[in-house]
Design a protein around this motif. Structure first.
Motif, PDB file in Angstrom:
ATOM      1  N   VAL A   9      22.315  -3.265  -7.175  1.00 28.83           N
ATOM      2  CA  VAL A   9      23.061  -3.888  -8.267  1.00 28.83           C
ATOM      3  C   VAL A   9      24.507  -3.427  -8.178  1.00 28.83           C
ATOM      4  O   VAL A   9      24.783  -2.254  -7.934  1.00 28.83           O
ATOM      5  CB  VAL A   9      22.472  -3.504  -9.648  1.00 28.83           C
ATOM      6  N   GLY A  10      25.437  -4.357  -8.357  1.00 33.73           N
ATOM      7  CA  GLY A  10      26.855  -4.023  -8.404  1.00 33.73           C
ATOM      8  C   GLY A  10      27.431  -4.396  -9.759  1.00 33.73           C
ATOM      9  O   GLY A  10      27.002  -5.366 -10.378  1.00 33.73           O
ATOM     10  N   VAL A  11      28.388  -3.629 -10.223  1.00 33.39           N
ATOM     11  CA  VAL A  11      28.999  -3.877 -11.534  1.00 33.39           C
ATOM     12  C   VAL A  11      30.514  -3.818 -11.398  1.00 33.39           C
ATOM     13  O   VAL A  11      31.055  -2.901 -10.790  1.00 33.39           O
ATOM     14  CB  VAL A  11      28.523  -2.837 -12.572  1.00 33.39           C
ATOM     15  N   ILE A  52      15.367  -6.493 -12.478  1.00 34.23           N
ATOM     16  CA  ILE A  52      13.977  -6.819 -12.148  1.00 34.23           C
ATOM     17  C   ILE A  52      13.915  -7.213 -10.688  1.00 34.23           C
ATOM     18  O   ILE A  52      14.630  -8.117 -10.243  1.00 34.23           O
ATOM     19  CB  ILE A  52      13.447  -7.960 -13.026  1.00 34.23           C
ATOM     20  N   GLY A  53      13.076  -6.513  -9.935  1.00 29.48           N
ATOM     21  CA  GLY A  53      12.914  -6.806  -8.524  1.00 29.48           C
ATOM     22  C   GLY A  53      11.868  -7.871  -8.284  1.00 29.48           C
ATOM     23  O   GLY A  53      10.992  -8.121  -9.110  1.00 29.48           O
ATOM     24  N   GLU A  54      11.973  -8.501  -7.132  1.00 29.84           N
ATOM     25  CA  GLU A  54      11.027  -9.563  -6.799  1.00 29.84           C
ATOM     26  C   GLU A  54       9.599  -9.016  -6.696  1.00 29.84           C
ATOM     27  O   GLU A  54       8.638  -9.735  -6.908  1.00 29.84           O
ATOM     28  CB  GLU A  54      11.442 -10.216  -5.485  1.00 29.84           C
ATOM     29  N   ASP A  55       9.470  -7.727  -6.377  1.00 29.13           N
ATOM     30  CA  ASP A  55       8.133  -7.125  -6.293  1.00 29.13           C
ATOM     31  C   ASP A  55       7.724  -6.475  -7.610  1.00 29.13           C
ATOM     32  O   ASP A  55       6.877  -5.593  -7.653  1.00 29.13           O
ATOM     33  CB  ASP A  55       8.090  -6.091  -5.173  1.00 29.13           C
ATOM     34  N   GLN A  56       8.375  -6.874  -8.720  1.00 25.23           N
ATOM     35  CA  GLN A  56       8.078  -6.408 -10.076  1.00 25.23           C
ATOM     36  C   GLN A  56       8.552  -4.980 -10.343  1.00 25.23           C
ATOM     37  O   GLN A  56       8.189  -4.401 -11.357  1.00 25.23           O
ATOM     38  CB  GLN A  56       6.580  -6.507 -10.408  1.00 25.23           C
ATOM     39  N   GLN A  57       9.320  -4.419  -9.447  1.00 21.48           N
ATOM     40  CA  GLN A  57       9.978  -3.158  -9.812  1.00 21.48           C
ATOM     41  C   GLN A  57      10.949  -3.430 -10.949  1.00 21.48           C
ATOM     42  O   GLN A  57      11.565  -4.492 -11.018  1.00 21.48           O
ATOM     43  CB  GLN A  57      10.757  -2.584  -8.627  1.00 21.48           C
ATOM     44  N   ILE A  58      11.096  -2.455 -11.823  1.00 23.47           N
ATOM     45  CA  ILE A  58      11.999  -2.644 -12.958  1.00 23.47           C
ATOM     46  C   ILE A  58      12.730  -1.329 -13.196  1.00 23.47           C
ATOM     47  O   ILE A  58      12.135  -0.252 -13.131  1.00 23.47           O
ATOM     48  CB  ILE A  58      11.225  -3.093 -14.207  1.00 23.47           C
ATOM     49  N   TYR A  72      21.399  -8.014  -6.088  1.00 19.91           N
ATOM     50  CA  TYR A  72      21.514  -8.414  -4.690  1.00 19.91           C
ATOM     51  C   TYR A  72      20.156  -8.581  -4.013  1.00 19.91           C
ATOM     52  O   TYR A  72      19.131  -8.099  -4.489  1.00 19.91           O
ATOM     53  CB  TYR A  72      22.310  -7.365  -3.906  1.00 19.91           C
ATOM     54  N   LYS A  73      20.214  -9.234  -2.881  1.00 21.17           N
ATOM     55  CA  LYS A  73      19.051  -9.314  -2.015  1.00 21.17           C
ATOM     56  C   LYS A  73      18.878  -7.967  -1.347  1.00 21.17           C
ATOM     57  O   LYS A  73      19.838  -7.336  -0.929  1.00 21.17           O
ATOM     58  CB  LYS A  73      19.238 -10.411  -0.958  1.00 21.17           C
ATOM     59  N   TYR A  74      17.649  -7.517  -1.253  1.00 19.04           N
ATOM     60  CA  TYR A  74      17.366  -6.188  -0.701  1.00 19.04           C
ATOM     61  C   TYR A  74      17.583  -6.170   0.805  1.00 19.04           C
ATOM     62  O   TYR A  74      17.160  -7.074   1.519  1.00 19.04           O
ATOM     63  CB  TYR A  74      15.925  -5.809  -1.028  1.00 19.04           C
ATOM     64  N   LYS A  95      13.971  -1.586  -4.658  1.00 18.09           N
ATOM     65  CA  LYS A  95      13.897  -1.858  -3.231  1.00 18.09           C
ATOM     66  C   LYS A  95      13.244  -3.214  -2.999  1.00 18.09           C
ATOM     67  O   LYS A  95      12.243  -3.343  -2.319  1.00 18.09           O
ATOM     68  CB  LYS A  95      13.164  -0.735  -2.524  1.00 18.09           C
ATOM     69  N   SER A  96      13.809  -4.217  -3.611  1.00 16.57           N
ATOM     70  CA  SER A  96      13.429  -5.608  -3.375  1.00 16.57           C
ATOM     71  C   SER A  96      14.563  -6.456  -3.929  1.00 16.57           C
ATOM     72  O   SER A  96      15.503  -5.940  -4.527  1.00 16.57           O
ATOM     73  CB  SER A  96      12.102  -5.945  -4.069  1.00 16.57           C
ATOM     74  N   ASP A  97      14.483  -7.779  -3.716  1.00 14.43           N
ATOM     75  CA  ASP A  97      15.525  -8.661  -4.244  1.00 14.43           C
ATOM     76  C   ASP A  97      15.566  -8.565  -5.762  1.00 14.43           C
ATOM     77  O   ASP A  97      14.533  -8.649  -6.429  1.00 14.43           O
ATOM     78  CB  ASP A  97      15.236 -10.108  -3.854  1.00 14.43           C
ATOM     79  N   VAL A  98      16.763  -8.373  -6.321  1.00 18.41           N
ATOM     80  CA  VAL A  98      16.916  -8.302  -7.779  1.00 18.41           C
ATOM     81  C   VAL A  98      17.002  -9.736  -8.297  1.00 18.41           C
ATOM     82  O   VAL A  98      18.044 -10.379  -8.216  1.00 18.41           O
ATOM     83  CB  VAL A  98      18.160  -7.488  -8.174  1.00 18.41           C
ATOM     84  N   ILE A  99      15.894 -10.226  -8.860  1.00 21.25           N
ATOM     85  CA  ILE A  99      15.806 -11.643  -9.210  1.00 21.25           C
ATOM     86  C   ILE A  99      16.305 -11.933 -10.620  1.00 21.25           C
ATOM     87  O   ILE A  99      16.556 -13.072 -10.965  1.00 21.25           O
ATOM     88  CB  ILE A  99      14.365 -12.156  -9.057  1.00 21.25           C
ATOM     89  N   GLN A 100      16.445 -10.892 -11.451  1.00 22.36           N
ATOM     90  CA  GLN A 100      16.933 -11.140 -12.800  1.00 22.36           C
ATOM     91  C   GLN A 100      17.676  -9.915 -13.318  1.00 22.36           C
ATOM     92  O   GLN A 100      17.251  -8.779 -13.111  1.00 22.36           O
ATOM     93  CB  GLN A 100      15.788 -11.491 -13.755  1.00 22.36           C
ATOM     94  N   ILE A 101      18.799 -10.176 -13.976  1.00 23.74           N
ATOM     95  CA  ILE A 101      19.547  -9.158 -14.697  1.00 23.74           C
ATOM     96  C   ILE A 101      19.398  -9.460 -16.186  1.00 23.74           C
ATOM     97  O   ILE A 101      19.685 -10.572 -16.627  1.00 23.74           O
ATOM     98  CB  ILE A 101      21.044  -9.158 -14.321  1.00 23.74           C
TER      99      ILE A 101
END
Length: 1692
Positions: free
Chosen positions: A945-947, A1283-1289, A933-935, A1265-1271
């Motif tokens: 993230v939702g499952v 993977i977050g837009e700010d490179q959090q993983i 999701y978008k943060y 705590k950023s947009d999740v740009i890739q699962i």
């Protein structure tokens, strides 16, 4: 009698296969019990217990693995399982038969496991009986469970062998995979053995899906308490049983089990747990009072075998019973000794409870307590003296001062000790104190000063009780007990000699067994007769075991005596130690004694070491089977590590010139790595090591030239500044080198299914094909557009790519030549994917033109109709079964399509997501849909993230309804083939002002009807549809395209005052029920007569049949009305049918079967009741607990099925004949209501109620705590990566719903990622690099206590500070504060407090206090007392603190600009200085002599305060040179200079004598300064910036001499020690640096040690020349490039 069994808790795993490799499929994080012996009231515990489930409910499973750490109770559990199954079999002869097999006792477990086990002394089967048993199993007459115990104790050449397969058990017992199993296997093993990621293949039976992996959990506080309670009572029985056993031995009698039962019956009434409500605290420590002991003795004296006891025996027994400990006393002692961390397994509990009372005696003896105090006190005082000398040396040197801090050096440590000892003896301290007491009780002793109390507490706290010490005392205790028994029997002549011989015998035997890879051995008794002729014919072979059994008759008797006294068991002629860890302890003890012999007796010569066991090739201490031995060795040296480290280094140096000392050198380096020793600056040339692990060792600035490493693991080693020349290394390193060919951002990655080729695409349009094994570039091609997506076909022949255009490019995957351009999309192609089924040859593409196109890539043409969407298709993913596809669009919806049919259809929709969707993924098994999701920045702890759990049912379809159309009612029409030319299905829904129709092609039509159409029904012959709203009722002709048949002209206003909720046509007459709870019956005659039926009670639900009306209300009563010829009669009332223990709470739903023979009701208590009619009477047929709230209920016509929806979004089908659930459908996007079915029962429809809330999400995951740009989903197990837009993983486990250890412990500048079949994570970086990461294996990162190895912080480090002597470092984060001994490289203290800033008080080491800043609190922490000493709380945020060294005062600033000074003496309130700042105070610094305070603030000003003799501080002036926020101000340690830094990176430096006149230097870096620190001599300034870099400057000229840059983590803190070490933190890592002079004679700081959660390889400025550094696991791969990427310098 001695056995205590506590129910063991477990976690459960199951597995699946992929490409012939086994991977974890599911991990059940819920805690289960291993075994449930007795059923609970509802049978729930039995169904959840692993063994019960395996035997009774899981028909297809055939192998269960039970694993746990050493001592976790595996073998005892195996015996308990055997006993449990036998008891069941005795009750039911058709039940399972257990066969217990101790694997290490078998000679040939690989081929002859079953036969050998049955022929053993345990079973004594002959060959005929074995054959008969096999035949009975094969023909399903008997069901057998093989319990294979101690797989980990098999010989090394057998471990990893699958005994199910090597013994061909499937053929032996005629086992077929599809059958219910008549043979099941339970295997136990240590977890340490299971390091191989494919270990499941060692145990799998008929199929991997039939394999269950059970992991035993550690004891919790509850289990520890339960164990202590049982043991304290068992100890009474043991004392009396011991006396009974002795009496029987004296009289030459055997122990009679009936006698034991009788004894227990006599004493049990007196040892039941007593109520402690009214017992004084000190009496809780007593298990038995004098009265109870007297009763016990009186009772047992009545027994015949105790009648002749002597008085002294009775007195001795009485004394022993009175001394027994209660559970409370055990618990208090454990808490006071701080040993709960080692009491997490059953076997360790068994050892400790037996040893603790003995410890109490030893450490209550005055001499022992006094000696312990003296030893530790003198060591502490000597350390304090050294600290003071270090501090004084550097401070006097820097500040040019005379000695100021040493005021008591006239008293040496021994003099201080004598003074304190005299006081302690005067108050009789040693007579009243035991180390088992709570140490803080020392604070209550009178006559002791506070400093003396701290010194005493600190001295006794130095004593750390280790696992080794408990084992040693346990063995001594056991030996003593057995020797006393033998002495009473007259078998011991020399007690002391026997005590020594017991240890020698046991150590030697344990070591021999370990070297021969045995935990069991067999010894046949040989005769004494020696015949020469026989000797000539056949000379007996010499066996290593003979020395432990043979000898003269006298020697044999003595050895028998020894074996009877040590912890050795014998079953027939099979011997083993009582526990594997006992054998391991003795082997470790042998090595420890060997080292003591080497160094204490000066025998560490090459010759002595060469012939020692330590140098034996079999003695490889780094192997898994030696793990416990190495743990014991490390445990023994705890607290004196440096002594052992020095000895190991001595052996290393001896081995440098000798090839024959390779094993001893390898063992030594491994042990050094376990001690985390620092090997910096060592000359280690010519070092030769092999087959070992040296992970985490620091070789900083060491010389390793001409060394040879063969098969050596080096993960996390530090080779910074090391010299590596002419080396030959074959090493193992999990880190992979970076692939660096792209020059700009990597945008896409994909890998061939065989894992041989990796493809990458960049923003420049490059596509590179890599040889993944060699990590080499094979081909590179330039695309005419940037690469957005790359995917490879299942057969590996085609590579497909997309860019910013409407084109899909198909490439030859080997040559990268273009084969075809697919250009039928009209807008940008955003996503492509191949079906995994090689036979389908299908490619799917999603585009901004709002379509998904399906292509046959074999024929290079589009097939099937487009999958149309309402907005741009941003992403598509294909299910593993290749039958379904999920699409994500800009409308924030996810659609699941069935693409396995000619006309693809939507089968499921996830609508109206609460958060904006950014990415989706499908789990490896296709069961979970994952959405990123978008943060939501306004909600800091939001779901990222939702499952959803899915069912891949191509038969299910979901219709997408516009938000404006609400559904009030549902019906389904199945057109009869007899009345129409073709059979059609039409779904009908009542909405607002319309009736909606969907035909099979999903085309939508509407009919107009005023109002909310809340009721729909068909006539009995299905020819008419009736619809009703609150305004009108209409009849529609079903076989004439639903034309209006008749508008029922009723004056509804005169009848209705609320909407119609349900209606029906009975004999073409209309009947309906309204919201006001009335029933109206309208006859279709000329007068349209209206009959009103008033139901009794509060009606909540109605069901209409052709003959009955059923009413249910808020109570359990169900009213039944009979209809006949337009008349209604009150026919029956159903009541009092629910269980009294679970009474019904009112009716929610009713359903009547089509034949009106069955009635179902669902109540508010999660119960469903089924009634049937026989002989015209309704009666209860069946009832069951759904354990869920029922949301809808309906019978399916022509089938024996009841369908009901539940609040967990599942639909369940229940067979009323079988009385069981036959299917359930999960994964709906909302709750189920309005279940309806077609007249033939072939189709089922229902409404999915979908609120716009988070409740749609099956599982919620937080952490990014950023947009999740890739699962990214793992192809092997149930893990996925966000993977977050700010490179959090973050990596999550779908089953446990927990974050898993990640190989990426920092933010990395990644742009795309994938997980390959080898479970490696591959990431593309913004700078064009491709990084390969090894995923963290939790089992490989566990200590002996089973906890993950977290050496450092897991959160960002906020603050670093050296102790004033430079020997310790304190670090703080949001979750904890750690104190490090940087000489010994270990944590010495953990404080569970959050801290934004932490520092030592300057009066260290006399006062060991820490000042801790939290958000609105400052506190002083006593390190010795381990407690909060004093604190101050504010209503404002505290933003800066400092300690005024001269006065020990604390000064702190607030976010409102105020400054306060706190004397911290526990009395004075803080003094507020005159406010001079309007905004937040960011930094405070005081000059060392307390003469000046300087503050920096967000108002861009620096305020200067001077101490005055009349008032504490007076304001001098502002310094208004900064134009930006002042972030840091700091004095040099000598007070000569002051530096300030601001938010734009500008640094000012002043000479403090004139700093209010002018600055001497300025420098600007254009980036905000985060932190600053001066070296102790003030010549070096280090500054940290928010662009992830640290700059090192010369202070006087402000010349930049070094930059330390990180790409991923911000710098948070910098600190210099008094001896000029530099510590800095990036993220959660701590780096300790030493300085060296570069070629320009400038100081350069290089990390010599790193404290981090998962260490990484370091090789900065490592000199490499003429080296061969290869990967030991792949001879064709060089790791030299990895070193060069770590900034090593290669010299030609």
């Amino acid at each position: 009698m001695n056995s205590i069994y506590i129910k063991l808790k477990t976690n459960r795993r199951t597995y699946s296969s992929n490409n012939n490799k086994y991977h974890q499929d599911k991990y059940d994080a819920k805690i289960h019990f291993l075994l449930q012996e007795e059923d609970d009231e509802n049978g729930n515990e039995v169904k959840q217990a692993d063994v019960n489930l395996f035997l009774d409910f899981d028909k297809k499973s055939d192998v269960m693995l039970i694993r746990g750490q050493a001592g976790s109770g595996k073998s005892r559990a195996a015996k308990k399982i055997e006993e449990f199954i036998w008891k069941r079999h005795q009750r039911n002869q058709q039940d399972w038969i257990p066969i217990f097999i101790s694997l290490p006792s078998l000679k040939d477990p690989i081929k002859n496991l079953f036969n050998e086990a049955m022929e053993s002394d345990y079973y004594h089967f002959d060959r005929i009986q074995i054959r008969e048993l096999k035949d009975a199993i094969s023909n399903n007459r008997e069901r057998v469970v093989l319990i294979l115990d101690s797989y980990d104790e098999l010989k090394n050449d057998i471990k990893s062998k699958n005994l199910y397969q090597t013994n061909d058990l499937a053929q032996q017992f005629n086992i077929k995979p599809e059958d219910n199993k008549n043979l099941k296997i339970i295997i136990t093993t240590r977890s340490e053995l299971l390091q191989d990621k494919n270990f499941a293949s060692w145990f799998v039976g008929s199929d991997i899906k039939a394999f269950i992996d059970i992991e035993l959990q550690q004891f919790s506080e509850k289990e520890i308490k339960e164990y202590l309670d049982k043991y304290s009572h068992l100890s009474v029985k043991n004392k009396i049983y011991g006396l009974y056993e002795y009496v029987q031995q004296i009289e030459g009698k055997k122990v009679d089990p009936e006698d034991v039962k009788l004894i227990q019956s006599k004493i049990s009434p007196f040892i039941k747990k007593q109520s402690i409500d009214n017992i004084e605290v000190d009496k809780k420590q007593i298990l038995l009072n004098g009265h109870k002991v007297k009763n016990i003795l009186d009772n047992i004296k009545l027994l015949p075998y105790f009648k002749n006891l002597r008085d002294e025996q009775i007195i001795k027994l009485e004394k022993e019973l009175l001394e027994l400990w209660s559970q409370e006393k055990y618990q208090d002692s454990i808490d006071n000794l701080n040993i709960s961390n080692i009491l997490q397994t059953p076997y360790m509990m068994e050892i400790v409870v037996q040893v603790l009372p003995n410890f109490a005696k030893i450490y209550s003896e005055v001499a022992q307590i006094k000696e312990l105090f003296k030893k530790n006190y003198l060591a502490i005082k000597e350390s304090e003296k050294n600290s003071k000398l270090i501090i004084e040396k550097y401070k006097s040197k820097i500040r040019n001062q005379q000695q100021r801090y040493i005021n008591n050096y006239n008293d040496e440590p021994d003099q201080q000790y004598n003074k304190l000892l005299k006081i302690m003896e005067e108050i009789k301290f040693f007579q009243n104190f035991s180390i088992l007491n709570n140490l803080n009780q020392i604070n209550t002793y009178p006559g002791l000063e506070a400093d003396d109390k701290n010194a005493i507490i600190s001295s006794y706290r130095q004593k750390i009780f280790t696992t080794y010490e408990f084992y040693e005392n346990f063995i001594n205790f056991y030996h003593a007990q057995q020797m006393i028994k033998q002495q009473r029997l007259g078998n011991v002549s020399n007690f002391e000699a026997l005590r020594i011989d017991l240890w020698v015998y046991a150590e030697s035997l344990a070591l021999e067994m370990t070297l021969n890879d045995q935990t069991y051995f067999t010894h046949q008794i040989s005769g004494l007769l020696k015949l020469e002729k026989l000797q000539e014919i056949k000379k007996p072979e010499k066996n290593w075991l003979d020395q432990y059994f043979d000898g003269t008759e006298k020697e044999q008797e003595y050895k028998n005596l020894i074996r009877s006294c040590i912890l050795l068991t014998c079953k027939g002629n099979v011997y083993s130690f009582t526990h594997k860890s006992i054998q391991e302890f003795f082997a470790a003890k042998y090595v420890i004694n060997l080292f003591q012999d080497f160094f204490e007796n000066k025998k560490y010569t090459n010759e002595e070491i060469q012939k020692s066991i330590y140098n034996n090739d079999k003695f490889n201490i780094s192997k898994a089977n030696f793990q416990k031995i190495s743990e014991f060795i490390i445990n023994y040296f705890k607290g004196r590590e440096q002594v052992f480290v020095n000895q190991l280094i001595e052996i290393l140096k001896l081995s440098q010139k000798e090839d024959f000392l390779v094993r001893s050198a390898s063992n030594s380096l491994f042990l050094l790595s376990q001690f985390k020793a620092f090997l910096g600056g060592q000359s280690l040339q010519n070092l030769k090591i092999s087959d070992t692990k040296i992970n985490g060792l620091s070789f900083f600035n060491s010389n390793l030239s001409r060394s040879i490493f063969e098969n050596v693991e080096i993960d996390g080693c530090n080779f910074n500044l090391a010299k590596i020349e002419d080396v030959i290394w074959k090493i193992i390193c999990k880190e992979q080198r970076t692939l660096s060919e792209h020059k700009q951002k990597v945008t896409a990655l994909t890998m061939s299914l065989d894992g041989k080729r990796l493809y990458s695409g960049s923003i420049q349009g490059e596509i590179i094909c890599w040889d993944y094994a060699q990590r080499k570039k094979q081909h590179i091609k330039q695309h005419n557009d940037q690469i957005n997506c790359l995917i490879i076909s299942p057969d590996g022949q085609l590579l497909a790519s997309t860019g910013k255009k409407n084109t899909i490019t198909l490439w030859n995957s080997i040559t990268l030549e273009i084969i075809k351009l697919l250009e039928e999309h009209t807008d940008e192609v955003n996503s492509i994917n191949f079906l995994q089924d090689k036979n389908e040859k299908l490619l799917a593409s999603g585009s901004s033109d709002q379509t998904i196109l399906l292509w046959n890539y074999d024929k290079m043409q589009r097939i099937k109709q487009p999958l149309k969407h309402k907005t741009k298709v941003m992403q598509l993913v294909i299910f593993p079964n290749s039958k379904q596809l999920a699409s994500r669009c800009l409308d924030n919806c996810i659609r699941i399509w069935n693409i396995n049919i000619e006309f693809p259809q939507i089968i499921q929709i996830f609508l109206n997501q609460s958060f904006e969707l950014r990415s989706i993924g499908i789990s490896a098994d296709g069961q979970n849909l994952i959405a990123g999701y978008k943060y939501q920045q306004e909600q800091q702890d939001e779901v990222c993230v939702g499952v959803w759990v899915l069912r891949q049912e191509s038969c299910r379809r979901e219709l997408e309804i516009q938000k404006s159309k609400k559904i009030f009612s549902l019906a389904i029409f199945l057109q009869s083939e007899q009345l129409s030319t073709n059979k059609k299905t039409i779904i009908i829904a009542g909405s607002q002002n319309v009736i909606i129709f969907w035909q099979e092609n999903l085309n939508e039509n509407e009919l107009i009807q005023k109002g909310s159409v809340e009721a729909l029904a068909f006539s009995k012959d299905q020819k008419l549809l009736i619809s009703a709203s609150e305004i009108e009722i209409k009849l529609w002709n079903c076989y004439n395209d639903f034309t209006l048949n008749k508008l029922i002209d009723l004056n509804l206003d005169s009848i209705l005052n609320s909407p119609i909720k349900k209606l029906a046509l009975i004999d073409n007459n209309l009947i309906f029920w309204t919201q006001n709870k009335n029933i109206y019956y309208i006859q279709q005659n000329e007068n349209q007569d209206v009959l009103t039926i008033n139901c009794d009670g509060d009606v909540q639900e109605i069901e209409f049949g052709q003959s009955y009306i059923i009413c249910g209300g808020n109570d359990e009563a169900i009213q039944i009305y009979k209809y006949y010829q337009s008349n209604f009669t009150n026919y029956d009332i159903l009541e009092n049918y629910s269980d009294e223990r679970n009474p019904s709470k009112g009716i929610n739903f009713l359903a009547l079967s089509l034949d009106e023979q069955f009635l179902a009701s669902a109540d508010k208590n999660q119960m469903i009741y089924l009634f049937t009619i026989t002989d015209r009477l309704w009666s209860l047929f069946h009832q069951f607990d759904t354990q869920k709230i029922v949301t809808s209920l309906s019978f399916i016509p022509t089938k024996n099925l009841l369908a009901f929806g539940c609040d967990d979004k599942t639909l369940i089908l229940w067979d009323k004949d079988e009385k069981t659930i036959i299917d359930q459908f999960a994964g709906h996007s909302g709750q189920i209501s309005m279940i309806n079915s077609s007249s033939d029962g072939s189709l089922l429809i229902y409404k999915i109620y979908n609120e716009e809330s988070q409740e749609q999400i099956g599982k919620q995951f937080k952490g990014i705590k950023s947009d999740v740009i890739q699962i990214v989903t793992s192809p092997n197990d149930e893990k996925f990566l966000g993977i977050g837009e700010d490179q959090q993983i973050q990596i999550w486990d779908l089953q446990s719903e927990k974050i898993k250890p990640s190989p990426i412990t920092k933010k990395v500048d990644l742009t795309c990622a994938l997980i390959n079949q080898e479970n490696n994570l591959i990431t593309g970086q913004n700078n064009g690099d491709i990084i390969i990461w090894q995923m963290i294996n939790e089992d490989e990162n566990k200590f002996a206590d089973g906890q993950l190895a977290q050496f450092g912080h897991s959160e960002n480090i906020n603050s670093l500070c050296f102790s004033p002597d430079g020997l310790n470092l304190v670090s703080s984060s949001e979750d904890k504060i750690l104190v490090w001994d940087i000489q010994k490289n270990k944590k010495i203290e953990q404080i569970n407090q959050s801290a934004l800033q932490v520092m030592y008080f300057p009066n260290y080491p006399e006062k060991q206090l820490l000042l801790i800043r939290q958000q609105k609190k400052i506190l002083i922490w006593n390190i010795i007392q381990r407690e909060e000493l004093r604190f101050q709380i504010t209503d404002k945020v505290i933003t800066a603190i400092d300690i005024i060294e001269e006065s020990q005062q604390v000064v702190y600033g607030l976010d409102d600009g105020n400054i306060l000074i706190w004397n911290n003496n526990g009395q004075d309130q803080p003094q507020k200085l005159e406010k001079k700042h309007d905004q937040k105070v960011n930094s405070i610094s005081s000059k060392f002599d307390g003469s000046f305070l300087v503050l920096g603030s967000n108002d861009c000003k620096i305020s200067i305060w001077k101490k005055d003799q009349h008032q504490l501080y007076e304001f001098v002036e502002f310094k208004e040179v900064h134009k930006n926020k002042v972030k840091v101000v700091i004095f040099t340690p000598d007070g000569q200079y002051l530096a300030s830094g601001d938010s734009e990176g500008i640094i000012y430096i002043w000479v403090t004598d004139a700093y209010y006149e002018q600055e001497i230097h300025t420098e600007q870096y254009n980036c905000e300064i985060i932190t600053m620190a001066f070296s102790q001599d003030g010549k070096i300034l280090a500054t940290g910036y928010n662009d992830k870099c640290i700059k090192i400057w010369k202070t006087e000229e402000l010349i930049l001499i070094q930059t330390i840059q990180r790409e991923n983590e911000n710098v948070f803190s910098i600190s210099f020690s008094i001896d000029d070490k530099l510590a800095y933190s990036f993220g959660s890592d701590i780096n300790l640096c030493a300085n060296y002079l570069d070629i320009n004679q400038n100081a350069q700081y290089i990390a010599y040690q790193t404290y981090t959660k998962y260490p990484i390889l370091q090789a900065e400025k490592c000199q490499i020349k003429n080296c061969k550094i290869d990967d030991a696991t792949d001879q064709n791969q060089s790791l030299l490039e990895l070193f060069l990427q770590k900034k090593a310098i290669k010299e030609e």
